[in-house]
Design a protein around this motif. Structure first.
Motif, PDB file in Angstrom:
ATOM      1  N   VAL A 397       0.891  -1.108   0.023  1.00 29.88           N
ATOM      2  CA  VAL A 397      -0.033   0.036  -0.031  1.00 29.88           C
ATOM      3  C   VAL A 397       0.865   1.219  -0.062  1.00 29.88           C
ATOM      4  O   VAL A 397       0.659   2.276  -0.707  1.00 29.88           O
ATOM      5  CB  VAL A 397      -0.856   0.051   1.160  1.00 29.88           C
ATOM      6  N   MET A 398       1.949   1.363   0.767  1.00 31.88           N
ATOM      7  CA  MET A 398       2.792   2.407   0.860  1.00 31.88           C
ATOM      8  C   MET A 398       3.427   2.591  -0.556  1.00 31.88           C
ATOM      9  O   MET A 398       3.469   3.829  -0.968  1.00 31.88           O
ATOM     10  CB  MET A 398       3.942   1.958   1.759  1.00 31.88           C
ATOM     11  N   SER A 399       4.009   1.471  -1.151  1.00 34.68           N
ATOM     12  CA  SER A 399       4.289   1.751  -2.538  1.00 34.68           C
ATOM     13  C   SER A 399       3.632   2.546  -3.380  1.00 34.68           C
ATOM     14  O   SER A 399       4.033   3.312  -4.221  1.00 34.68           O
ATOM     15  CB  SER A 399       5.060   0.546  -2.897  1.00 34.68           C
ATOM     16  N   PHE A 404       2.170   7.237  -6.710  1.00 35.19           N
ATOM     17  CA  PHE A 404       1.028   8.086  -7.234  1.00 35.19           C
ATOM     18  C   PHE A 404       1.060   9.395  -6.678  1.00 35.19           C
ATOM     19  O   PHE A 404       0.441  10.455  -7.249  1.00 35.19           O
ATOM     20  CB  PHE A 404      -0.285   7.328  -7.266  1.00 35.19           C
ATOM     21  N   LEU A 405       1.205   9.675  -5.241  1.00 37.81           N
ATOM     22  CA  LEU A 405       0.804  11.032  -4.542  1.00 37.81           C
ATOM     23  C   LEU A 405       1.784  11.824  -4.157  1.00 37.81           C
ATOM     24  O   LEU A 405       1.852  13.001  -3.791  1.00 37.81           O
ATOM     25  CB  LEU A 405      -0.085  10.631  -3.569  1.00 37.81           C
ATOM     26  N   LEU A 406       3.154  11.329  -4.075  1.00 33.73           N
ATOM     27  CA  LEU A 406       4.300  12.060  -3.744  1.00 33.73           C
ATOM     28  C   LEU A 406       5.375  12.788  -4.832  1.00 33.73           C
ATOM     29  O   LEU A 406       5.627  11.931  -5.489  1.00 33.73           O
ATOM     30  CB  LEU A 406       5.229  10.999  -2.722  1.00 33.73           C
ATOM     31  N   PRO A 407       5.150  13.919  -4.918  1.00 31.87           N
ATOM     32  CA  PRO A 407       5.903  14.639  -6.166  1.00 31.87           C
ATOM     33  C   PRO A 407       7.275  14.478  -5.689  1.00 31.87           C
ATOM     34  O   PRO A 407       7.761  14.463  -4.687  1.00 31.87           O
ATOM     35  CB  PRO A 407       5.469  15.961  -6.012  1.00 31.87           C
ATOM     36  N   GLU A 408       8.218  14.839  -6.880  1.00 37.78           N
ATOM     37  CA  GLU A 408       9.739  14.860  -6.533  1.00 37.78           C
ATOM     38  C   GLU A 408      10.118  16.231  -5.993  1.00 37.78           C
ATOM     39  O   GLU A 408       9.512  17.276  -6.472  1.00 37.78           O
ATOM     40  CB  GLU A 408      10.279  14.612  -7.989  1.00 37.78           C
ATOM     41  N   THR A 409      10.960  16.138  -4.992  1.00 40.46           N
ATOM     42  CA  THR A 409      11.413  17.505  -4.444  1.00 40.46           C
ATOM     43  C   THR A 409      12.736  17.768  -4.501  1.00 40.46           C
ATOM     44  O   THR A 409      13.500  18.957  -4.164  1.00 40.46           O
ATOM     45  CB  THR A 409      11.109  17.466  -2.928  1.00 40.46           C
TER      46      THR A 409
END
Length: 443
Positions: A397-399, A404-409
């Motif tokens: 689930v974490m992967s 899908f939801l964490l953008p690159e910073t």
């Protein structure tokens, strides 16, 4: 003295170097990770030592040595025993909210100093404990120390680091956590061999070593330019610090961004309340989701209870501690989710909610650490090996969440981080997006 290469990036600031001043400051601050890691590693080891159990948890000691009817999976199932481990994290949860105010009002340095001092007191009380009440009160003091350190150190590292090196610098915190866990397991393996049975006292008291380094080092740490601007009426002082940190006199562009961010932050009277605003929705989700996922991977309970798990499958006391030492590297976690669990939250919050955001991250982490630590031995008793399928499911689930939801910073200056949400396929629907003219369109 400045050393290193100039930083160049399309999105970041074109001037600045990785200076020796920054490296040394961040190395000292990152010691806060050692005290956290040391506690993670030390608790499981001492709870598998028979002299320790006999003195403080005689019921568990009796079940382990005399009860032949009970399953090995259930011999360590004791809520009082798990309270020894988990009490630290409930204390850390509460402390992290107080740490937010200290970090925001007085600066990152005083918060780090308080964290080291509280951990120092807790280690002394734990090593000298005469009964279970002293033992758990010592753990509470350790929790206060960890709560302050975990709230302030990642912020300190992110604010001191140049944008292009922020990830590398902040990963130093996770590296120090790993060093702490490794050291704790090695010390437990050595102290268990003390025939008189008081080796556990050395294990608990040795936490004073990294705590002393952090406390004394914090006295000489410089404050971050962000904090100086936020809490000082003299911007020139912050400019001088920024020039020293970046190793160049050409810092006006970055200074202007910091001043703007500070002006916005001073209009926020209730950071926690303002966190609920729509424009901070992505940060709120990440502040909750990232520490939640970090704990439901099961990594911390494995670190806590590795010696207990090895004793469950029939290994002796010394062999269990040695086996725990051998698996301390948890290699996949250490180079993936481990450092990112601290890095990402520390760099995504705008200055006006940064201390509050980091407090939420730390508090959620402590909450779920407490929950899994308190319930793990009971779950082990009932689910047996199935407990690892439980944690494995959460990793899947974490992967998906991260993909899908964490953008690159990467390479994004910390004071311009709100741009990553406006360009993300999902979050731009909530916070607005940037049009072709560079203006933000609010949904």
């Amino acid at each position: 003295m400045a050393v290193g290469l100039a930083i160049t990036t399309e999105k970041g600031y074109c001037n600045g170097k990785m200076t020796l001043f920054v490296v040394i400051s961040c190395m000292v601050a990152a010691t806060g990770g050692v005290i956290f890691g040391y506690d993670i590693g030390i608790s499981g080891g001492v709870t598998s030592m028979e002299p320790f159990l006999k003195k403080f948890f005689p019921e568990v000691y009796t079940k382990m040595n005399e009860d032949t009817k009970i399953s090995n999976y259930c011999k360590f199932d004791s809520q009082l025993l798990t309270s020894f481990t988990s009490s630290l994290y409930i204390a850390g949860l509460v402390a992290s909210f107080f740490a937010s105010s200290v970090t925001r009002v007085f600066g990152r340095k005083p918060s780090i100093l308080l964290g080291g001092a509280a951990f120092l007191a807790g280690s002394a009380l734990g090593g000298a404990a005469l009964n279970v009440y002293m033992l758990i009160f010592g753990r509470i003091l350790l929790g206060i120390g960890v709560g302050f350190a975990n709230q302030s150190v990642p912020l300190y590292l992110s604010e001191m680091a140049p944008p292009n090196y922020r990830g590398a610098i902040n990963i130093g915190f996770q590296l120090c956590v790993g060093i702490g866990v490794l050291s704790a397991n090695l010390i437990n393996f050595g102290t268990e061999k003390i025939k008189a049975g008081w080796g556990w006292r050395i294990s608990l008291a040795m936490a004073a070593v990294p705590a002393s380094i952090l406390t004394l080092g914090a006295l000489f740490l410089p404050e971050t330019p962000n904090s100086l601007i936020q809490n000082s009426k003299d911007p020139e002082k912050a400019k001088l610090m920024l020039q020293r940190v970046r190793g160049t006199n050409d810092v006006q562009a970055e200074l202007d961004d910091l001043i703007i961010a500070s002006s916005i932050s001073k209009t926020i009277k209730h950071p926690f309340k303002n966190f609920l605003q729509r424009k901070y929705r992505p940060q709120l989700v990440m502040a909750i989701a990232i520490p939640f996922f970090q704990q439901v991977t099961g990594i911390n309970v494995i670190s806590f209870y590795a010696p207990v798990l090895f004793r469950t499958i029939g290994l002796g006391e010394s062999a269990s501690l040695l086996s725990s030492f051998m698996i301390t590297g948890v290699l996949g976690f250490a180079w993936s989710w481990g450092p990112l669990g601290w890095l990402v939250p520390s760099e995504i919050f705008p200055l006006e909610i940064r201390s509050a955001g980091q407090s939420i991250t730390v508090a959620v982490g402590f909450l779920f650490t407490f929950m899994v630590a308190q319930t793990f031995l009971t779950m082990l008793c009932h689910l047996k090996s199935g407990i690892f399928f439980f944690f494995g499911g959460w990793v899947l689930v974490m992967s998906a969440f991260v993909y899908f939801l964490l953008p690159e910073t990467k390479n994004m200056p910390i004071e311009k981080m709100n741009r990553v949400w406006r360009e993300h396929w999902f979050w731009k629907r909530i916070v607005g997006e940037v049009n072709e003219d560079g203006k933000m369109e609010v949904p």
